[in-house]
Design a protein around this motif. Sequence first.
Motif, PDB file in Angstrom:
ATOM      1  N   VAL A  51      31.039  22.026  70.559  1.00  0.00           N
ATOM      2  CA  VAL A  51      30.520  20.800  70.257  1.00  0.00           C
ATOM      3  C   VAL A  51      29.568  20.489  69.183  1.00  0.00           C
ATOM      4  O   VAL A  51      29.519  19.546  68.287  1.00  0.00           O
ATOM      5  CB  VAL A  51      29.755  20.296  71.454  1.00  0.00           C
ATOM      6  N   ALA A  52      28.831  21.727  69.072  1.00  0.00           N
ATOM      7  CA  ALA A  52      27.718  21.630  67.732  1.00  0.00           C
ATOM      8  C   ALA A  52      28.645  21.878  66.579  1.00  0.00           C
ATOM      9  O   ALA A  52      28.211  21.324  65.450  1.00  0.00           O
ATOM     10  CB  ALA A  52      26.771  22.919  67.922  1.00  0.00           C
TER      11      ALA A  52
ATOM     12  N   ALA B  29      29.955  18.606  65.542  1.00  0.00           N
ATOM     13  CA  ALA B  29      28.927  17.742  65.230  1.00  0.00           C
ATOM     14  C   ALA B  29      28.610  17.992  63.816  1.00  0.00           C
ATOM     15  O   ALA B  29      28.252  17.101  63.194  1.00  0.00           O
ATOM     16  CB  ALA B  29      27.639  17.828  66.276  1.00  0.00           C
TER      17      ALA B  29
ATOM     18  N   VAL C 280      30.224  11.475  59.313  1.00  0.00           N
ATOM     19  CA  VAL C 280      29.757  10.307  60.040  1.00  0.00           C
ATOM     20  C   VAL C 280      29.317   9.069  58.886  1.00  0.00           C
ATOM     21  O   VAL C 280      29.686   8.022  59.250  1.00  0.00           O
ATOM     22  CB  VAL C 280      28.381  10.483  60.682  1.00  0.00           C
TER      23      VAL C 280
ATOM     24  N   SER D  75      27.662  14.462  57.755  1.00  0.00           N
ATOM     25  CA  SER D  75      28.054  14.758  59.259  1.00  0.00           C
ATOM     26  C   SER D  75      26.528  14.686  59.714  1.00  0.00           C
ATOM     27  O   SER D  75      25.521  14.307  59.134  1.00  0.00           O
ATOM     28  CB  SER D  75      28.721  15.813  59.448  1.00  0.00           C
ATOM     29  N   LEU D  76      26.294  15.124  61.075  1.00  0.00           N
ATOM     30  CA  LEU D  76      24.903  15.112  61.615  1.00  0.00           C
ATOM     31  C   LEU D  76      24.083  16.034  60.952  1.00  0.00           C
ATOM     32  O   LEU D  76      22.798  16.103  61.152  1.00  0.00           O
ATOM     33  CB  LEU D  76      25.207  15.250  63.194  1.00  0.00           C
TER      34      LEU D  76
END
Length: 126
Positions: A10-11, A14, A19, A34-35
């Motif tokens: 998941v990390a 992310a 995004v 991205s994040l």
Amino acid sequence: MKKFWKALGVAALAAAVPVRFQKDDATGEKTFQSLLVSVNVGPGEEGGTSIDINFGDGVLTQAIGGLVNAKKESKLFTEDPEEAVLFADGQPEAAAEEPAAQGEEAEAAKEAAEPEATEEDFDPDL
């Protein structure tokens, strides 16, 4: 151990899934954020393509950095104008003593430097 690998996956998603997308028409450079990561793609030297990867320059890290900087800067501002004058150069004692010691001399020099406007200085045709 499976939870660890799921959290790591998941990390990684992310950090990798874009995004925000920005394009600079003047230079032709594209920025994918991205994040956690930012990737800049643009024309490179000698007709090639330049790819820059910036870790820690993502949407999430910029938001956190903006909050931290705003909190630091809030200490620099005041609503009291007298306090703002006292702390103008970062040393309140020197700023507070200077106007008191040179108050009369500064006022006399200011009056001598600025000529007073009289009625003769104005053109009635304007």
